[in-house]
Design a protein around this motif. Structure first.
Motif, PDB file in Angstrom:
ATOM      1  N   LYS A  72       5.686  14.095  11.290  1.00 24.37           N
ATOM      2  CA  LYS A  72       4.406  13.621  10.763  1.00 24.37           C
ATOM      3  C   LYS A  72       4.607  12.367   9.920  1.00 24.37           C
ATOM      4  CE  LYS A  72       1.958  18.011  11.025  1.00 24.37           C
ATOM      5  NZ  LYS A  72       1.169  19.021  10.304  1.00 24.37           N
ATOM      6  N   ARG A  73       5.676  12.337   9.154  1.00 21.92           N
ATOM      7  CA  ARG A  73       5.967  11.148   8.355  1.00 21.92           C
ATOM      8  C   ARG A  73       6.282   9.963   9.266  1.00 21.92           C
ATOM      9  NH1 ARG A  73       9.660   8.109   7.224  1.00 21.92           N
ATOM     10  NH2 ARG A  73      10.022   7.014   5.303  1.00 21.92           N
ATOM     11  N   ASP A  74       7.138  10.173  10.262  1.00 28.07           N
ATOM     12  CA  ASP A  74       7.512   9.099  11.182  1.00 28.07           C
ATOM     13  C   ASP A  74       6.300   8.582  11.954  1.00 28.07           C
ATOM     14  OD1 ASP A  74      10.106   9.440  10.283  1.00 28.07           O
ATOM     15  OD2 ASP A  74      10.817  10.431  12.115  1.00 28.07           O
ATOM     16  N   ALA A  75       5.425   9.478  12.388  1.00 27.09           N
ATOM     17  CA  ALA A  75       4.223   9.070  13.118  1.00 27.09           C
ATOM     18  C   ALA A  75       3.327   8.209  12.235  1.00 27.09           C
ATOM     19  CB  ALA A  75       3.459  10.296  13.616  1.00 27.09           C
ATOM     20  N   THR A  76       3.192   8.585  10.971  1.00 27.47           N
ATOM     21  CA  THR A  76       2.377   7.815  10.034  1.00 27.47           C
ATOM     22  C   THR A  76       2.991   6.450   9.786  1.00 27.47           C
ATOM     23  OG1 THR A  76       1.584   9.848   9.004  1.00 27.47           O
ATOM     24  CG2 THR A  76       1.363   7.814   7.725  1.00 27.47           C
ATOM     25  N   GLU A  77       4.291   6.428   9.569  1.00 25.38           N
ATOM     26  CA  GLU A  77       4.990   5.165   9.337  1.00 25.38           C
ATOM     27  C   GLU A  77       4.842   4.242  10.554  1.00 25.38           C
ATOM     28  OE1 GLU A  77       9.440   5.083   8.812  1.00 25.38           O
ATOM     29  OE2 GLU A  77       8.751   4.707   6.754  1.00 25.38           O
ATOM     30  N   SER A  78       4.974   4.796  11.736  1.00 20.16           N
ATOM     31  CA  SER A  78       4.845   4.007  12.961  1.00 20.16           C
ATOM     32  C   SER A  78       3.426   3.459  13.128  1.00 20.16           C
ATOM     33  CB  SER A  78       5.232   4.872  14.161  1.00 20.16           C
ATOM     34  OG  SER A  78       5.105   4.162  15.351  1.00 20.16           O
ATOM     35  N   ALA A  79       2.430   4.287  12.842  1.00 16.67           N
ATOM     36  CA  ALA A  79       1.033   3.853  12.972  1.00 16.67           C
ATOM     37  C   ALA A  79       0.700   2.740  11.986  1.00 16.67           C
ATOM     38  CB  ALA A  79       0.088   5.033  12.778  1.00 16.67           C
ATOM     39  N   LEU A  80       1.399   2.697  10.862  1.00 16.58           N
ATOM     40  CA  LEU A  80       1.127   1.696   9.826  1.00 16.58           C
ATOM     41  C   LEU A  80       2.143   0.546   9.826  1.00 16.58           C
ATOM     42  CD1 LEU A  80       0.156   4.129   6.937  1.00 16.58           C
ATOM     43  CD2 LEU A  80      -1.365   2.606   8.202  1.00 16.58           C
ATOM     44  N   ALA A  81       2.966   0.476  10.867  1.00 13.92           N
ATOM     45  CA  ALA A  81       4.035  -0.531  10.916  1.00 13.92           C
ATOM     46  C   ALA A  81       3.511  -1.960  10.783  1.00 13.92           C
ATOM     47  CB  ALA A  81       4.844  -0.379  12.203  1.00 13.92           C
ATOM     48  N   ALA A  82       2.329  -2.232  11.283  1.00 12.82           N
ATOM     49  CA  ALA A  82       1.780  -3.591  11.232  1.00 12.82           C
ATOM     50  C   ALA A  82       1.087  -3.907   9.907  1.00 12.82           C
ATOM     51  CB  ALA A  82       0.794  -3.804  12.386  1.00 12.82           C
ATOM     52  N   VAL A  83       0.971  -2.922   9.029  1.00 13.38           N
ATOM     53  CA  VAL A  83       0.306  -3.128   7.739  1.00 13.38           C
ATOM     54  C   VAL A  83       1.346  -3.599   6.731  1.00 13.38           C
ATOM     55  CG1 VAL A  83      -1.013  -2.051   5.875  1.00 13.38           C
ATOM     56  CG2 VAL A  83      -1.430  -1.369   8.257  1.00 13.38           C
ATOM     57  N   ALA A  84       1.253  -4.848   6.321  1.00 12.31           N
ATOM     58  CA  ALA A  84       2.223  -5.430   5.397  1.00 12.31           C
ATOM     59  C   ALA A  84       2.270  -4.639   4.096  1.00 12.31           C
ATOM     60  CB  ALA A  84       1.860  -6.886   5.119  1.00 12.31           C
ATOM     61  N   GLY A  85       3.475  -4.318   3.677  1.00  7.37           N
ATOM     62  CA  GLY A  85       3.665  -3.648   2.401  1.00  7.37           C
ATOM     63  C   GLY A  85       3.371  -2.160   2.381  1.00  7.37           C
ATOM     64  N   ALA A  86       3.108  -1.561   3.519  1.00  7.34           N
ATOM     65  CA  ALA A  86       2.833  -0.128   3.544  1.00  7.34           C
ATOM     66  C   ALA A  86       4.133   0.652   3.421  1.00  7.34           C
ATOM     67  CB  ALA A  86       2.110   0.265   4.829  1.00  7.34           C
ATOM     68  N   SER A  87       4.159   1.572   2.475  1.00  4.30           N
ATOM     69  CA  SER A  87       5.297   2.481   2.344  1.00  4.30           C
ATOM     70  C   SER A  87       4.766   3.904   2.439  1.00  4.30           C
ATOM     71  CB  SER A  87       6.036   2.262   1.025  1.00  4.30           C
ATOM     72  OG  SER A  87       5.213   2.613  -0.065  1.00  4.30           O
ATOM     73  N   VAL A  88       5.467   4.748   3.176  1.00  2.00           N
ATOM     74  CA  VAL A  88       4.999   6.104   3.468  1.00  2.00           C
ATOM     75  C   VAL A  88       5.937   7.122   2.839  1.00  2.00           C
ATOM     76  CG1 VAL A  88       4.480   7.757   5.306  1.00  2.00           C
ATOM     77  CG2 VAL A  88       3.982   5.327   5.646  1.00  2.00           C
ATOM     78  N   GLU A  89       5.347   8.091   2.147  1.00  2.00           N
ATOM     79  CA  GLU A  89       6.114   9.164   1.525  1.00  2.00           C
ATOM     80  C   GLU A  89       5.558  10.506   1.978  1.00  2.00           C
ATOM     81  OE1 GLU A  89       6.158   8.745  -2.776  1.00  2.00           O
ATOM     82  OE2 GLU A  89       5.960   6.570  -2.549  1.00  2.00           O
TER      83      GLU A  89
ATOM     84  N   MET B 117       0.858  -1.171   0.000  1.00  2.00           N
ATOM     85  CA  MET B 117       0.000   0.000   0.000  1.00  2.00           C
ATOM     86  C   MET B 117       0.903   1.234   0.000  1.00  2.00           C
ATOM     87  SD  MET B 117      -2.669   1.552   2.883  1.00  2.00           S
ATOM     88  CE  MET B 117      -3.023  -0.022   3.537  1.00  2.00           C
ATOM     89  N   ARG B 118       0.717   2.088  -0.980  1.00  2.00           N
ATOM     90  CA  ARG B 118       1.484   3.329  -1.085  1.00  2.00           C
ATOM     91  C   ARG B 118       0.699   4.433  -0.378  1.00  2.00           C
ATOM     92  NH1 ARG B 118       2.946   6.874  -6.179  1.00  2.00           N
ATOM     93  NH2 ARG B 118       4.695   8.013  -5.289  1.00  2.00           N
ATOM     94  N   VAL B 119       1.314   5.029   0.656  1.00  2.00           N
ATOM     95  CA  VAL B 119       0.662   6.025   1.492  1.00  2.00           C
ATOM     96  C   VAL B 119       1.418   7.336   1.383  1.00  2.00           C
ATOM     97  CG1 VAL B 119      -0.013   6.611   3.853  1.00  2.00           C
ATOM     98  CG2 VAL B 119      -0.063   4.221   3.096  1.00  2.00           C
ATOM     99  N   GLY B 120       0.675   8.405   1.163  1.00  2.00           N
ATOM    100  CA  GLY B 120       1.262   9.739   1.165  1.00  2.00           C
ATOM    101  C   GLY B 120       0.773  10.489   2.387  1.00  2.00           C
ATOM    102  N   VAL B 121       1.700  11.117   3.096  1.00  2.00           N
ATOM    103  CA  VAL B 121       1.326  11.950   4.236  1.00  2.00           C
ATOM    104  C   VAL B 121       1.541  13.401   3.831  1.00  2.00           C
ATOM    105  CG1 VAL B 121       3.604  11.715   5.361  1.00  2.00           C
ATOM    106  CG2 VAL B 121       1.624  12.391   6.701  1.00  2.00           C
ATOM    107  N   GLY B 122       0.511  14.207   4.008  1.00  2.00           N
ATOM    108  CA  GLY B 122       0.490  15.581   3.510  1.00  2.00           C
ATOM    109  C   GLY B 122       1.307  16.558   4.314  1.00  2.00           C
TER     110      GLY B 122
END
Length: 172
Positions: A12-29, A1-6
């Motif tokens: 804010k990026r680190d918080a989003t990445e941490s919140a989605l850590a358990a979601v397989a395949g999530a990448s945050v930009e 899952m490709r996720v963009g944080v505004g």
């Protein structure tokens, strides 16, 4: 899952990445987008609107499966005296939108007076703490809680609430 944080703020990026850590395949930009609200959102409504605008604007900015918007603001809280630091997150896939909030932290009156007089909380905190860019470090949350929580943890809580509809089957 490709996720963009505004936001380009690393917290804010680190918080989003941490919140989605358990979601397989999530990448945050990080994606630089406008919030469409004032630099210092005042009230729940404006702060939520800023988060939602950022999440939608992320989807407009690129090929993302999920857009995340985070917005910090200040608000009077019904039933409590004082001005509070608030944090809201929104997540959208273009069809559905989830929302989540972080903790509410009462501002010391000396800081609240300055914010009510039109100053932004970030620069006020920089001045009070005699540091630069507190918003990209511990944040006001860290300073106001004696480091019991920090900005990333507070924002992670908001993002976790916002992504609920996308990571569990409990929402319809």
């Amino acid at each position: 899952m490709r996720v963009g944080v505004g936001s380009t703020n690393p917290m804010k990026r680190d918080a989003t990445e941490s919140a989605l850590a358990a979601v397989a395949g999530a990448s945050v930009e990080s994606v630089a987008v406008e919030s469409g609200v004032s630099e210092q959102p005042f009230g729940e409504r404006e702060t939520v609107e800023g988060a939602q605008n950022r999440a939608r604007n992320v989807l407009d900015a690129g090929e993302y499966d999920l857009g995340i918007g985070l917005e910090g603001g200040v608000a009077e809280v019904e039933g409590a005296d004082g001005l509070f630091l608030i944090m809201w997150a929104a997540a959208t896939d273009g069809d559905r939108t989830g929302r989540g909030a972080g903790p509410r932290l009462r501002l010391p009156e000396s800081i609240a007076v300055r914010v009510r007089d039109g100053e932004e909380l970030g620069p006020v905190m920089d001045d009070v703490l005699d540091v630069e860019n507190v918003a990209e470090k511990q944040g006001a949350a860290g300073a106001l809680t004696g480091h019991a929580i920090d900005r990333e943890g507070a924002l992670r809580q908001a993002v976790a609430g916002a992504v609920g509809p996308f990571v569990t089957d409990l929402y319809e």
